[in-house]
Structure formats: structure tokens, C-alpha cells
Design a protein around this motif. Sequence first.
Motif, PDB file in Angstrom:
ATOM      1  N   ASP A  14       0.835  -1.092  -0.068  1.00 40.00           N
ATOM      2  CA  ASP A  14       0.105   0.075  -0.152  1.00 40.00           C
ATOM      3  C   ASP A  14       0.768   1.291  -0.051  1.00 40.00           C
ATOM      4  N   ARG A  15       2.136   1.347   0.405  1.00 42.12           N
ATOM      5  CA  ARG A  15       2.989   2.289   0.226  1.00 42.12           C
ATOM      6  C   ARG A  15       4.048   2.235  -0.597  1.00 42.12           C
ATOM      7  N   LYS A  16       4.699   1.160  -0.694  1.00 41.33           N
ATOM      8  CA  LYS A  16       5.840   1.111  -1.574  1.00 41.33           C
ATOM      9  C   LYS A  16       5.546   0.279  -2.853  1.00 41.33           C
ATOM     10  N   LEU A  17       6.244   0.543  -3.972  1.00 40.53           N
ATOM     11  CA  LEU A  17       6.274   0.019  -5.172  1.00 40.53           C
ATOM     12  C   LEU A  17       7.783  -0.136  -5.875  1.00 40.53           C
ATOM     13  N   VAL A  18       8.407  -1.150  -5.857  1.00 38.65           N
ATOM     14  CA  VAL A  18       9.643  -1.396  -6.511  1.00 38.65           C
ATOM     15  C   VAL A  18       9.717  -2.265  -7.727  1.00 38.65           C
ATOM     16  N   VAL A  39       0.919   4.465 -14.051  1.00 38.01           N
ATOM     17  CA  VAL A  39       0.534   4.735 -12.875  1.00 38.01           C
ATOM     18  C   VAL A  39      -1.013   4.358 -12.858  1.00 38.01           C
ATOM     19  N   SER A  40      -1.850   4.308 -13.971  1.00 38.52           N
ATOM     20  CA  SER A  40      -3.165   3.855 -13.856  1.00 38.52           C
ATOM     21  C   SER A  40      -3.329   2.405 -14.146  1.00 38.52           C
ATOM     22  N   ALA A  41      -2.458   1.648 -13.847  1.00 36.70           N
ATOM     23  CA  ALA A  41      -2.445  -0.074 -13.638  1.00 36.70           C
ATOM     24  C   ALA A  41      -3.119  -0.464 -12.473  1.00 36.70           C
ATOM     25  N   ALA A  42      -4.193  -0.899 -12.480  1.00 36.41           N
ATOM     26  CA  ALA A  42      -5.074  -1.316 -11.652  1.00 36.41           C
ATOM     27  C   ALA A  42      -4.334  -2.242 -10.355  1.00 36.41           C
ATOM     28  N   ALA A  43      -3.227  -2.870 -10.706  1.00 37.80           N
ATOM     29  CA  ALA A  43      -2.560  -3.792  -9.971  1.00 37.80           C
ATOM     30  C   ALA A  43      -1.593  -2.761  -8.729  1.00 37.80           C
ATOM     31  N   TYR A  44      -1.664  -1.589  -9.054  1.00 39.00           N
ATOM     32  CA  TYR A  44      -0.886  -0.633  -8.344  1.00 39.00           C
ATOM     33  C   TYR A  44      -1.975  -0.018  -7.142  1.00 39.00           C
ATOM     34  N   ASN A  45      -3.124  -0.308  -7.236  1.00 44.90           N
ATOM     35  CA  ASN A  45      -4.094   0.242  -6.482  1.00 44.90           C
ATOM     36  C   ASN A  45      -3.929  -0.233  -4.994  1.00 44.90           C
ATOM     37  N   SER A  46      -4.488   0.727  -3.912  1.00 47.28           N
ATOM     38  CA  SER A  46      -4.237   0.292  -2.500  1.00 47.28           C
ATOM     39  C   SER A  46      -5.384  -0.961  -2.365  1.00 47.28           C
ATOM     40  N   SER A  47      -4.815  -1.789  -1.261  1.00 44.37           N
ATOM     41  CA  SER A  47      -5.593  -2.935  -0.947  1.00 44.37           C
ATOM     42  C   SER A  47      -7.147  -2.324  -0.520  1.00 44.37           C
ATOM     43  N   GLY A  49      -8.669  -0.183  -2.425  1.00 40.54           N
ATOM     44  CA  GLY A  49      -9.177   0.389  -3.760  1.00 40.54           C
ATOM     45  C   GLY A  49      -9.021   1.689  -4.100  1.00 40.54           C
ATOM     46  N   LYS A  50      -8.224   2.364  -3.414  1.00 43.01           N
ATOM     47  CA  LYS A  50      -7.640   3.787  -3.753  1.00 43.01           C
ATOM     48  C   LYS A  50      -6.764   3.777  -4.953  1.00 43.01           C
ATOM     49  N   THR A  51      -7.135   4.434  -6.055  1.00 44.51           N
ATOM     50  CA  THR A  51      -6.350   4.661  -7.287  1.00 44.51           C
ATOM     51  C   THR A  51      -5.196   5.238  -7.241  1.00 44.51           C
ATOM     52  N   MET A  52      -3.804   4.774  -7.652  1.00 47.27           N
ATOM     53  CA  MET A  52      -2.649   5.376  -7.485  1.00 47.27           C
ATOM     54  C   MET A  52      -2.354   6.453  -8.348  1.00 47.27           C
ATOM     55  N   THR A  53      -2.032   7.675  -7.937  1.00 50.58           N
ATOM     56  CA  THR A  53      -2.174   8.731  -9.127  1.00 50.58           C
ATOM     57  C   THR A  53      -0.807   9.389  -9.400  1.00 50.58           C
ATOM     58  N   GLY A  54       0.154   8.731  -8.718  1.00 52.59           N
ATOM     59  CA  GLY A  54       1.790   8.876  -9.037  1.00 52.59           C
ATOM     60  C   GLY A  54       2.411   8.249  -7.987  1.00 52.59           C
ATOM     61  N   VAL A  55       3.749   8.597  -8.261  1.00 50.38           N
ATOM     62  CA  VAL A  55       4.693   8.031  -7.161  1.00 50.38           C
ATOM     63  C   VAL A  55       5.901   9.198  -6.931  1.00 50.38           C
ATOM     64  N   MET A 138      10.190   3.430  -5.100  1.00 54.29           N
ATOM     65  CA  MET A 138       9.004   4.355  -5.267  1.00 54.29           C
ATOM     66  C   MET A 138       8.225   4.118  -3.955  1.00 54.29           C
ATOM     67  N   ARG A 139       7.756   5.450  -3.451  1.00 56.90           N
ATOM     68  CA  ARG A 139       6.520   5.755  -2.568  1.00 56.90           C
ATOM     69  C   ARG A 139       5.395   5.910  -3.303  1.00 56.90           C
ATOM     70  N   LYS A 140       4.251   5.173  -3.253  1.00 57.12           N
ATOM     71  CA  LYS A 140       3.027   5.541  -3.811  1.00 57.12           C
ATOM     72  C   LYS A 140       2.190   6.890  -3.345  1.00 57.12           C
ATOM     73  N   ILE A 141       1.796   7.496  -4.375  1.00 57.34           N
ATOM     74  CA  ILE A 141       0.904   8.712  -4.098  1.00 57.34           C
ATOM     75  C   ILE A 141      -0.535   8.309  -4.293  1.00 57.34           C
TER      76      ILE A 141
END
Length: 142
Positions: A14-18, A39-47, A49-55, A138-141
Motif C-alpha cells: 500500500d505504500r511502496k512499489l519496487v 500509474v493507472s495500472a489497477a495492480a498498483y491500487n491500494s488494498s 481500492g484507492k487509485t494510485m495517482t503517482g509515485v 518508489m513511494r506510492k501517491i
Amino acid sequence: MAITVTEQVLANTDRKLVIKRGVTIGGTENESAATVLDVSAAAYNSSGGKTMTGVAIERIILQSINIASDNLTVFLLWDADTDVRIITSNEVGAGVLDVDVGSEWGGLTAQGTNPTGDIFVTTANGTAGEGYDLILVMRKIF
């Protein structure tokens, strides 16, 4: 021959992406705005369901492979109306750019006019057998 690309997601919380990307050039072709992060890939959304908007990029590890006389140049770019350079490297060997320096608020964020948050890579002057390994921490935003 074609470019060989191997991509792995090493961490996706939910916080990091490597993300790790390995590339070997097969001939004289080069990458042109190849997607490293969408960043719009659904696989990177939070647990939740929040949509990641950047890193925020906290660390970049880049290792060149079989580079002859600094031929291969790697450009890491933010996607925007006019793409914005994150780093450029044509050095032989490995390097680490630590932009977070231990701060939870550090890191490089998307730049440019109308940035999407996506990250691309472009290469130039590559020849057969040359390549690179890239790891982005990266830290997810949201």
C-alpha cells in the motif's frame, strides 16, 4: 534481433512499489519511450481500492551491461506534454541515486506540463549485447 526485456515487480504494498527492468539490445535498435511505470495500472491500487495517482522515486539503481566505450545512453523520463528527464546515464558499471535520504517525505515526483505520473525509458547508441538493469524504489501517491 530484437530487444529482450525482463520486468519484475519486486514489491507492491500500500505504500511502496519496487520495479526491476532488465534490457539487452539484440542489434542496433533502441528503446523509444518504453513504459517502465503506468500509474493507472489497477495492480498498483491500494488494498482498499484507492487509485494510485503517482509515485515519489526514492532510489534509482542503474547498472549498464557490456557497454563498449560508454556507447549506450539510458534516458529515464516523466511522461508529460513534453517528457521531462529524470536521469541520463551512459556510464559503464553501476550507480545508485538515493533521492529520499531516509526522509518519508523525500523523492522525485512527476514534473512538466500536464504530467501523467508515468515513467518511460529511451535508449540511444546501443549495439548488440549491450543493456542495463534498472531498479526503481518508489513511494506510492494516492
